[in-house]
Design a protein around this motif. Sequence first.
Motif, PDB file in Angstrom:
ATOM      1  N   GLY A 134      43.783  52.050  43.253  1.00 59.16           N
ATOM      2  CA  GLY A 134      45.195  51.806  43.070  1.00 59.16           C
ATOM      3  C   GLY A 134      45.626  50.552  43.803  1.00 59.16           C
ATOM      4  N   THR A 135      44.853  50.171  44.840  1.00 59.82           N
ATOM      5  CA  THR A 135      45.141  48.957  45.595  1.00 59.82           C
ATOM      6  C   THR A 135      44.047  47.959  45.272  1.00 59.82           C
ATOM      7  OG1 THR A 135      46.067  50.270  47.386  1.00 59.82           O
ATOM      8  CG2 THR A 135      45.554  47.978  47.879  1.00 59.82           C
ATOM      9  N   ALA A 136      44.382  46.917  44.551  1.00 63.42           N
ATOM     10  CA  ALA A 136      43.378  45.954  44.101  1.00 63.42           C
ATOM     11  C   ALA A 136      43.520  44.655  44.870  1.00 63.42           C
ATOM     12  CB  ALA A 136      43.520  45.715  42.602  1.00 63.42           C
ATOM     13  N   GLY A 137      42.662  43.689  44.512  1.00 60.56           N
ATOM     14  CA  GLY A 137      42.732  42.355  45.089  1.00 60.56           C
ATOM     15  C   GLY A 137      42.467  42.336  46.580  1.00 60.56           C
ATOM     16  N   PRO A 138      42.953  41.321  47.301  1.00 59.46           N
ATOM     17  CA  PRO A 138      42.715  41.200  48.735  1.00 59.46           C
ATOM     18  C   PRO A 138      43.235  42.391  49.530  1.00 59.46           C
ATOM     19  CG  PRO A 138      43.553  39.135  47.832  1.00 59.46           C
ATOM     20  CD  PRO A 138      43.676  40.148  46.750  1.00 59.46           C
ATOM     21  N   GLU A 139      44.327  42.988  49.062  1.00 56.71           N
ATOM     22  CA  GLU A 139      44.859  44.149  49.782  1.00 56.71           C
ATOM     23  C   GLU A 139      43.869  45.311  49.749  1.00 56.71           C
ATOM     24  OE1 GLU A 139      46.393  42.518  47.414  1.00 56.71           O
ATOM     25  OE2 GLU A 139      48.013  41.492  48.489  1.00 56.71           O
ATOM     26  N   GLY A 140      43.244  45.492  48.588  1.00 54.49           N
ATOM     27  CA  GLY A 140      42.238  46.544  48.487  1.00 54.49           C
ATOM     28  C   GLY A 140      41.060  46.282  49.394  1.00 54.49           C
ATOM     29  N   ALA A 141      40.577  45.035  49.405  1.00 57.07           N
ATOM     30  CA  ALA A 141      39.460  44.682  50.287  1.00 57.07           C
ATOM     31  C   ALA A 141      39.836  44.896  51.748  1.00 57.07           C
ATOM     32  CB  ALA A 141      39.044  43.233  50.053  1.00 57.07           C
ATOM     33  N   GLN A 142      41.070  44.493  52.110  1.00 60.82           N
ATOM     34  CA  GLN A 142      41.540  44.668  53.485  1.00 60.82           C
ATOM     35  C   GLN A 142      41.566  46.141  53.877  1.00 60.82           C
ATOM     36  OE1 GLN A 142      42.390  42.476  55.781  1.00 60.82           O
ATOM     37  NE2 GLN A 142      43.840  43.467  57.188  1.00 60.82           N
ATOM     38  N   ALA A 143      42.118  46.956  53.023  1.00 56.78           N
ATOM     39  CA  ALA A 143      42.218  48.384  53.326  1.00 56.78           C
ATOM     40  C   ALA A 143      40.834  49.016  53.477  1.00 56.78           C
ATOM     41  CB  ALA A 143      43.010  49.090  52.221  1.00 56.78           C
ATOM     42  N   ALA A 189      35.407  50.671  43.103  1.00 57.04           N
ATOM     43  CA  ALA A 189      36.702  51.082  42.559  1.00 57.04           C
ATOM     44  C   ALA A 189      37.669  49.900  42.554  1.00 57.04           C
ATOM     45  CB  ALA A 189      37.259  52.242  43.368  1.00 57.04           C
ATOM     46  N   VAL A 190      37.668  49.119  43.627  1.00 52.83           N
ATOM     47  CA  VAL A 190      38.519  47.933  43.683  1.00 52.83           C
ATOM     48  C   VAL A 190      38.062  46.925  42.630  1.00 52.83           C
ATOM     49  CG1 VAL A 190      39.283  45.997  45.115  1.00 52.83           C
ATOM     50  CG2 VAL A 190      39.050  48.282  46.121  1.00 52.83           C
ATOM     51  N   SER A 256      30.349  42.980  45.701  1.00 55.40           N
ATOM     52  CA  SER A 256      29.739  42.264  46.824  1.00 55.40           C
ATOM     53  C   SER A 256      30.765  41.390  47.536  1.00 55.40           C
ATOM     54  CB  SER A 256      28.572  41.418  46.308  1.00 55.40           C
ATOM     55  OG  SER A 256      27.976  40.693  47.352  1.00 55.40           O
ATOM     56  N   GLN A 257      31.637  40.715  46.779  1.00 58.49           N
ATOM     57  CA  GLN A 257      32.664  39.870  47.368  1.00 58.49           C
ATOM     58  C   GLN A 257      33.678  40.712  48.146  1.00 58.49           C
ATOM     59  OE1 GLN A 257      33.085  36.367  47.312  1.00 58.49           O
ATOM     60  NE2 GLN A 257      30.933  36.544  46.717  1.00 58.49           N
ATOM     61  N   ILE A 258      34.058  41.825  47.589  1.00 55.07           N
ATOM     62  CA  ILE A 258      35.037  42.699  48.249  1.00 55.07           C
ATOM     63  C   ILE A 258      34.507  43.185  49.594  1.00 55.07           C
ATOM     64  CG2 ILE A 258      36.130  44.976  48.058  1.00 55.07           C
ATOM     65  CD1 ILE A 258      36.226  44.337  44.950  1.00 55.07           C
ATOM     66  N   VAL A 259      33.226  43.467  49.646  1.00 53.56           N
ATOM     67  CA  VAL A 259      32.627  43.962  50.880  1.00 53.56           C
ATOM     68  C   VAL A 259      32.399  42.843  51.886  1.00 53.56           C
ATOM     69  CG1 VAL A 259      30.521  44.945  51.886  1.00 53.56           C
ATOM     70  CG2 VAL A 259      31.517  45.980  49.847  1.00 53.56           C
ATOM     71  N   SER A 261      33.020  39.051  51.639  1.00 56.63           N
ATOM     72  CA  SER A 261      33.616  37.711  51.712  1.00 56.63           C
ATOM     73  C   SER A 261      34.550  37.604  52.912  1.00 56.63           C
ATOM     74  CB  SER A 261      34.371  37.417  50.423  1.00 56.63           C
ATOM     75  OG  SER A 261      35.469  38.305  50.286  1.00 56.63           O
ATOM     76  N   SER A 262      34.903  36.376  53.275  1.00 55.84           N
ATOM     77  CA  SER A 262      35.808  36.165  54.398  1.00 55.84           C
ATOM     78  C   SER A 262      37.210  36.628  54.028  1.00 55.84           C
ATOM     79  CB  SER A 262      35.832  34.690  54.790  1.00 55.84           C
ATOM     80  OG  SER A 262      36.237  33.900  53.690  1.00 55.84           O
ATOM     81  N   GLY A 263      38.020  36.945  55.050  1.00 54.60           N
ATOM     82  CA  GLY A 263      39.378  37.400  54.807  1.00 54.60           C
ATOM     83  C   GLY A 263      40.070  37.681  56.109  1.00 54.60           C
ATOM     84  N   MET A 264      41.292  38.200  56.023  1.00 57.35           N
ATOM     85  CA  MET A 264      42.044  38.515  57.241  1.00 57.35           C
ATOM     86  C   MET A 264      41.275  39.523  58.088  1.00 57.35           C
ATOM     87  SD  MET A 264      45.946  38.768  55.827  1.00 57.35           S
ATOM     88  CE  MET A 264      46.514  39.269  57.458  1.00 57.35           C
ATOM     89  N   GLU A 265      40.739  40.535  57.438  1.00 55.77           N
ATOM     90  CA  GLU A 265      39.793  41.435  58.107  1.00 55.77           C
ATOM     91  C   GLU A 265      38.410  40.958  57.714  1.00 55.77           C
ATOM     92  OE1 GLU A 265      38.286  44.371  60.518  1.00 55.77           O
ATOM     93  OE2 GLU A 265      40.359  43.695  60.336  1.00 55.77           O
ATOM     94  N   PRO A 266      37.586  40.544  58.704  1.00 54.75           N
ATOM     95  CA  PRO A 266      36.290  39.925  58.368  1.00 54.75           C
ATOM     96  C   PRO A 266      35.448  40.820  57.463  1.00 54.75           C
ATOM     97  CG  PRO A 266      36.773  39.714  60.709  1.00 54.75           C
ATOM     98  CD  PRO A 266      37.818  40.636  60.145  1.00 54.75           C
ATOM     99  N   GLY A 267      34.557  40.141  56.723  1.00 52.61           N
ATOM    100  CA  GLY A 267      33.635  40.880  55.865  1.00 52.61           C
ATOM    101  C   GLY A 267      32.775  41.844  56.657  1.00 52.61           C
TER     102      GLY A 267
END
Length: 1002
Positions: A134-143, A189-190, A256-259, A261-267
């Motif tokens: 239900g939460t996609a994109g960067p927000e989903g990866a962050q969560a 799922a994301v 693989s990218q969701i798990v 990749s770089s982001g506000m919360e590190p990979g």
Amino acid sequence: MFTTRDFITAGFDDVERARTFLGAPELAPCDPAHLLEGLSTAADPDQALLSLVRLAERCPDVTGFVADARIRPRLFRLLGASEALTEFLLRHPDQLSLLRLDDAACGQQSAGELRRRALESVGADGPDGQWVAGTAGPEGAQALRVAYRAEIVRIALRDLNAADPLAVMPSVGAELADAAAAAIEAALAVARADLAQHYAPDDVAKVRLSVIGMGKCGARELNYISDVDVIYVHEAEGLEESDAAGIAAALASAMSQIVGSSGMEPGLWEVDPNLRPEGKDGALSRTLDSHITYYERWAQSWEFQALLKARHLAGDAALGRDYEAAVAPMIWSCSERDGFVESVQGMRRRVTENIPQQEVARQIKLGPGGLRDVEFTVQLLQLVHGRADVSVRVRDTTGAIRDLSEAGYIGRTDAIDFDSAYRYLRVLEHRIQLVHLRRTHLMPTKDSARRALARAAQPPSAAKRHSAELLMDRWQQTKRQVKSLHERIFYRPLLATAANLSTDEVKLSPEAAQARLAALGYLDPQGAMRHIEALTAGVSRRASLQRQLLPILLGWIAEGASPDAGLLGFRRISERLGESPWYLGLLRDSNAAAERLCRILSSSRLLTDWLEVSSESVAWLGSDDELKPMPAEQLLRENAAKLRRHNNSESGMRLVRINRRREMLRTALAEGAGLIDVEEVGASLSNADGACVQAALTVAEKEESDQRELITDVVVIAMGRQGGQEIGYGSDADVMFVHRTRDGADGQAAQEQATRIVTRISQLLTAPLKPAVPAEIKLTVDAALRPEGKQGALVRSLDAYREYYRKWALVWERQALLRARPMAGDEALAAEFMEVVDHVRYGTGLSEDDRREVRRIKARVEAERLPRGADPALHVKLGRGGLSDVEWLVQIIQMEHAGEHPALQTPSTLPALRAIADAGLLEREDAELLDAAWRLATRVRSATLIATGRPSDVLPRSWQDLEAVGRWCGYEQGGGGHLEEDYRKATRLARQVFEREFYGFH
């Protein structure tokens, strides 16, 4: 408030900084005593204090944890062990609530619960295996990443505060793997939600994708931070394969990218698909049929070793189970490939060789004695034995060690050592990685980091007691232990042999076993099967080990002259040793011991009998050092000790005679293993006889002294082949007895006493004992070479010998004295007697009449003593070019030239022959021909007794006996005829030299 000593005792490196931080206003609400108590349990108190100050700045409520006796140690253990998790808590202070979890909530969570929480973190919904976030994109990866790291904090709290870190290590690795699998499920799922922007939702839903975990994640023994090795398999109905493959690859790449990749919360970690078919060059995802086709046609051995860990992680579970079921038969049959074992061994060596030189000494994982040594060893054992034994088909290393031990493929002690070493190395690896959550397997170089590691690897109660020095000592000891076990088990030659057998042969199924027995040369396959069934019946560990060993041992037993007798002998010895824990373990772990035992049992009836009654001697076969004959001095000490412990002469002599048989067995085993040559065999057997005679003399003198005063000293002089230390396994002891009356004693009384003593010596050496010494070859003392032969006195005084040799010595007696050597008794008297003997045998040269007499006696021996009907070309002692020819030629040269060439003054034939050549008294080439003939004749003579159990001086005429003698003499299977050819040639050439040099024939 606190002294410098208090800070040092708590483990601080920077005392002044610690004082400053403890006085920081952020920590004012904390009780200083609670602070110091908690910090003293931290792996790195300096880092823990700094982290606490930073957390208190961000979240003042954390100071309340310091006052809670339940939470306090958990907090400081975490802060002192992991800067990375502290940074996570600083980014997400709300996650500090994890510290308040009760024991149940903080304990190990099931894989299902972890998956539920991960999917919940991204608001996933949908059918199992087709979740859509239900939460996609960067927000989903962050969560997802925050939820995963929260699980890591919870796992680390459990791990770091465990009362026994080694005990919880497997469950920690399993939970880390389950958390990683849950994260991948949520990431998929994301990814499905994200792909809705690029593909039709119905098309995405039609693609069934399974993520197969490999390596440590597949085995549920993951590290805190590690690449997660995966393989993707997909199926789709209603789509073209190219479209399905594209969607599957897009899902895999997005996941693989969701798990990672770089982001506000590190990979989190890298998802690595490079173990897939064709590696980086292959399709990212394949259908199940495509995978199977690849593995059946093109896969290399290492790929099947990798598949040993394959396990469905996420996605379509039914497809994942189908994949596991499809590859399993290929995994468990891969060891049947040509060169499989060698290829795995070669791969391990290449891993070691590719470590940067500067890292080798610091490697916990890849270096010698590291984790890879354990893992490769265990996996190779599983792959070789797992095809026939389903009990060892497990993925995780600690479980595999346990199951391999229970099935008998690893000894119990080795399994305990391997398991504890593996757990310890994994705990070190975990603690090192926890600090920064970085992939590393290197031991820190800084002393402060090593000290922190030492404390982190211990439970909180023991942390303060462990230093960097203790850490390094234990690590080095663990590496040595692992390296030793790895080299002994991983390179166990039995593995390669077992891998070359078919599954039916390994399982010893009756049909396959009988066919193989017949092919190997067993004359009675049905009888052999009865022995096999008796050895392998039941469910005991012994029966399990026999089932493991026999398919391999049968081939080695068949390489001997009599496989059927060898298998019977193996059964006899196995039943004799019963449940002895070392026996079958020795055969499993020591290729040398197993192969030596098999070949001895099928080549020697005599040694089979000896081993049956002295079965503990089988242990010698695994060690070249144990097979080395004992020095004469040690044998004398052993016999003396046994006599001291037994006042009863019969009891003492029984042990002495057992000692002699034991040393004869040791010598024969060493000869059979090719560790000693004929000269060493003769010396060893002579030493055993000498120690036995010395013991008999000691007993005889004690018995005499118990009845009357000793008034004379006695020595035993070895003569003949005994004197030359050239005897075989069944040789008598040719001797002379000498005595010397003690001062003031009556000469006649001394003569009578000496006669009683030497008569008793013969009785002690040959008398029946109760209980008897089984399989004994009794030592018969023969004094026929004494002056006047059997007509002369059994024992003479030194003066009588001196007078006799001065007046009456004949040339044959001088010749006999060439072999004289002290064997037992008073050393001073022996030395005086040898002075007399040396003058007689070396001091007078050889006249022409003497030379003619020696030749005449030799011709008479050849004419009269050769047994009627014996082939002179095949009689090893008296035949043409045999032992007698060589020895008589050497002796006539000694009598003539030893006075002027001291090197010739030796009682042994081969040293004398070498000295003769060195002195130029015989051409070197001729000496070498004589040497070769003598050695071969000596070997054949001993081999005949060893192989057939019957003494004989004639080369055997029956094919079977000749084959057995040939095998003992080092010839290959079917080499009996070659032995006879070589013997005829060697003795023919030796006879030519003998006739030319002894008789003067040209």
